[in-house]
Design a protein around this motif. Structure first.
Motif, PDB file in Angstrom:
ATOM      1  N   ILE A   1     126.170  87.398  85.602  1.00 21.71           N
ATOM      2  CA  ILE A   1     125.237  87.548  84.496  1.00 21.71           C
ATOM      3  C   ILE A   1     125.185  86.266  83.682  1.00 21.71           C
ATOM      4  O   ILE A   1     126.209  85.651  83.412  1.00 21.71           O
ATOM      5  CB  ILE A   1     125.679  88.721  83.586  1.00 21.71           C
ATOM      6  CG1 ILE A   1     125.634  90.037  84.374  1.00 21.71           C
ATOM      7  CG2 ILE A   1     124.813  88.814  82.334  1.00 21.71           C
ATOM      8  CD1 ILE A   1     126.200  91.216  83.617  1.00 21.71           C
ATOM      9  N   GLN A   2     124.003  85.854  83.269  1.00 21.04           N
ATOM     10  CA  GLN A   2     123.843  84.663  82.463  1.00 21.04           C
ATOM     11  C   GLN A   2     124.382  84.897  81.050  1.00 21.04           C
ATOM     12  O   GLN A   2     124.291  85.982  80.494  1.00 21.04           O
ATOM     13  CB  GLN A   2     122.363  84.263  82.378  1.00 21.04           C
ATOM     14  CG  GLN A   2     121.759  83.901  83.733  1.00 21.04           C
ATOM     15  CD  GLN A   2     122.455  82.729  84.381  1.00 21.04           C
ATOM     16  OE1 GLN A   2     122.677  81.702  83.741  1.00 21.04           O
ATOM     17  NE2 GLN A   2     122.826  82.883  85.641  1.00 21.04           N
ATOM     18  N   GLN A   3     124.950  83.850  80.442  1.00 25.24           N
ATOM     19  CA  GLN A   3     125.607  83.957  79.148  1.00 25.24           C
ATOM     20  C   GLN A   3     124.686  84.480  78.053  1.00 25.24           C
ATOM     21  O   GLN A   3     125.093  85.252  77.194  1.00 25.24           O
ATOM     22  CB  GLN A   3     126.151  82.576  78.749  1.00 25.24           C
ATOM     23  CG  GLN A   3     126.959  82.550  77.458  1.00 25.24           C
ATOM     24  CD  GLN A   3     128.306  83.229  77.584  1.00 25.24           C
ATOM     25  OE1 GLN A   3     128.866  83.250  78.664  1.00 25.24           O
ATOM     26  NE2 GLN A   3     128.802  83.784  76.489  1.00 25.24           N
ATOM     27  N   SER A   4     123.407  84.084  78.071  1.00 26.03           N
ATOM     28  CA  SER A   4     122.499  84.416  76.971  1.00 26.03           C
ATOM     29  C   SER A   4     122.137  85.900  76.893  1.00 26.03           C
ATOM     30  O   SER A   4     121.646  86.366  75.876  1.00 26.03           O
ATOM     31  CB  SER A   4     121.215  83.590  77.098  1.00 26.03           C
ATOM     32  OG  SER A   4     120.560  83.885  78.320  1.00 26.03           O
ATOM     33  N   THR A   5     122.354  86.645  77.964  1.00 20.74           N
ATOM     34  CA  THR A   5     121.953  88.047  77.985  1.00 20.74           C
ATOM     35  C   THR A   5     123.106  88.956  78.393  1.00 20.74           C
ATOM     36  O   THR A   5     122.882  89.984  79.017  1.00 20.74           O
ATOM     37  CB  THR A   5     120.779  88.250  78.948  1.00 20.74           C
ATOM     38  OG1 THR A   5     121.171  87.814  80.268  1.00 20.74           O
ATOM     39  CG2 THR A   5     119.553  87.472  78.503  1.00 20.74           C
ATOM     40  N   LEU A   6     124.313  88.575  78.060  1.00 19.58           N
ATOM     41  CA  LEU A   6     125.483  89.275  78.568  1.00 19.58           C
ATOM     42  C   LEU A   6     125.473  90.779  78.317  1.00 19.58           C
ATOM     43  O   LEU A   6     125.456  91.561  79.265  1.00 19.58           O
ATOM     44  CB  LEU A   6     126.761  88.657  77.970  1.00 19.58           C
ATOM     45  CG  LEU A   6     127.166  87.287  78.521  1.00 19.58           C
ATOM     46  CD1 LEU A   6     128.431  86.809  77.814  1.00 19.58           C
ATOM     47  CD2 LEU A   6     127.416  87.373  80.014  1.00 19.58           C
ATOM     48  N   TYR A   7     125.500  91.186  77.065  1.00 19.36           N
ATOM     49  CA  TYR A   7     125.676  92.616  76.826  1.00 19.36           C
ATOM     50  C   TYR A   7     124.422  93.414  77.186  1.00 19.36           C
ATOM     51  O   TYR A   7     124.510  94.548  77.655  1.00 19.36           O
ATOM     52  CB  TYR A   7     126.116  92.889  75.381  1.00 19.36           C
ATOM     53  CG  TYR A   7     125.040  92.864  74.343  1.00 19.36           C
ATOM     54  CD1 TYR A   7     124.318  94.022  74.042  1.00 19.36           C
ATOM     55  CD2 TYR A   7     124.751  91.706  73.638  1.00 19.36           C
ATOM     56  CE1 TYR A   7     123.333  94.011  73.078  1.00 19.36           C
ATOM     57  CE2 TYR A   7     123.761  91.696  72.670  1.00 19.36           C
ATOM     58  CZ  TYR A   7     123.059  92.844  72.394  1.00 19.36           C
ATOM     59  OH  TYR A   7     122.080  92.840  71.437  1.00 19.36           O
ATOM     60  N   GLY A   8     123.233  92.816  76.998  1.00  9.70           N
ATOM     61  CA  GLY A   8     122.004  93.508  77.362  1.00  9.70           C
ATOM     62  C   GLY A   8     121.884  93.730  78.857  1.00  9.70           C
ATOM     63  O   GLY A   8     121.519  94.815  79.309  1.00  9.70           O
ATOM     64  N   GLU A   9     122.220  92.696  79.627  1.00  5.48           N
ATOM     65  CA  GLU A   9     122.164  92.819  81.081  1.00  5.48           C
ATOM     66  C   GLU A   9     123.245  93.763  81.579  1.00  5.48           C
ATOM     67  O   GLU A   9     123.021  94.557  82.502  1.00  5.48           O
ATOM     68  CB  GLU A   9     122.321  91.446  81.725  1.00  5.48           C
ATOM     69  CG  GLU A   9     122.289  91.443  83.247  1.00  5.48           C
ATOM     70  CD  GLU A   9     120.943  91.843  83.828  1.00  5.48           C
ATOM     71  OE1 GLU A   9     120.895  92.201  85.018  1.00  5.48           O
ATOM     72  OE2 GLU A   9     119.943  91.810  83.090  1.00  5.48           O
TER      73      GLU A   9
ATOM     74  N   ALA B   1     127.978  96.384  75.345  1.00  7.16           N
ATOM     75  CA  ALA B   1     127.038  97.104  76.199  1.00  7.16           C
ATOM     76  C   ALA B   1     127.288  98.611  76.123  1.00  7.16           C
ATOM     77  O   ALA B   1     126.352  99.414  76.075  1.00  7.16           O
ATOM     78  CB  ALA B   1     127.166  96.630  77.647  1.00  7.16           C
TER      79      ALA B   1
END
Length: 224
Positions: A4-12, A51
């Motif tokens: 997972i990319q750092q900028s969208t961690l908890y959303g992804e 998350a």
């Protein structure tokens, strides 16, 4: 598994866990395997727990004090209450949609319906559900009511997994398709009152089938 990319961690992470719950990879009443998921997603415990807070706000997981989290069980009371409210919201969306929908939007929904029917005839259940949901989303969008859409979406998260667990008998599937055929007729005729009634009944049928499929857990005993 792709990291997972750092900028969208908890959303992804929330989106992936949501999919795992909906598709039955994480079963009702079971603990969320935090360490395993952190390894799979390539993230630390902090975004994973953020998350889980998101999913708890959606009613999909339950946070346990000092014990992590577990997937919320689907009880008859929870489904009845949720479907009751969602039925009212979908009924209102149908009434409003017939008031505001454009010819282009009706044509788009018809196109989605034809694609859904193609999957129905081939008994392709997952793409059938995808187009089915897109039709309901399009009707909701045509209501031109953002509060209605947001409220409906927040409740829909809770019961999405029912569709994957439900036993799609021929009788139920035929009824669902008949409902959708009637929805298209109502949109063409701009008959909001009838469309609202059909949408409410459509959800009631889903509850009946969910109960018959054994996906509702009425055992309230806490396994922890």
């Amino acid at each position: 598994m792709i990291k997972i990319q750092q900028s969208t961690l908890y959303g992804e992470a929330a989106a992936r866990i949501r999919d795992m719950i909906n598709e039955g990879q994480l079963l009702p009443g079971t603990r969320i395997p935090e360490k395993k998921l952190c390894e799979q997603f390539g993230i630390s415990r902090t975004p994973l727990r953020e998350a889980l807070k998101v999913l708890a706000s959606e009613g999909m997981v339950e946070l346990l004090p000092n014990r992590g989290a577990r997937v919320v069980r689907l009880t008859r009371q929870m489904l009845e209450e949720t479907y009751s409210v969602m039925g009212a919201l979908e009924g209102l969306s149908g009434e409003l949609a017939c008031r505001y929908i454009s010819e282009a939007e009706v044509a788009d929904i018809q196109a989605l319906h034809y694609q859904m029917m193609a999957h129905y005839k081939r008994r392709e259940i997952r793409p059938y559900f995808e187009f089915n949901q897109r039709i309901h989303d399009a009707i909701m969008l045509a209501s031109r009511n953002e509060v209605l859409r947001e409220t409906h979406a927040s409740l829909n998260y809770r019961i999405q997994r029912v569709r994957y667990a439900t036993n799609m008998t021929d009788e139920y599937w035929k009824q669902a398709v008949a409902d959708h055929e009637a929805m298209i007729d109502c949109l063409l005729d701009r008959d909001g009152e009838r469309l609202g009634t059909i949408l409410r009944e459509h959800l009631r049928h889903k509850l009946v089938v969910a109960a018959a499929s054994g996906v509702i857990d009425d055992d309230r005993t806490d396994p922890c």
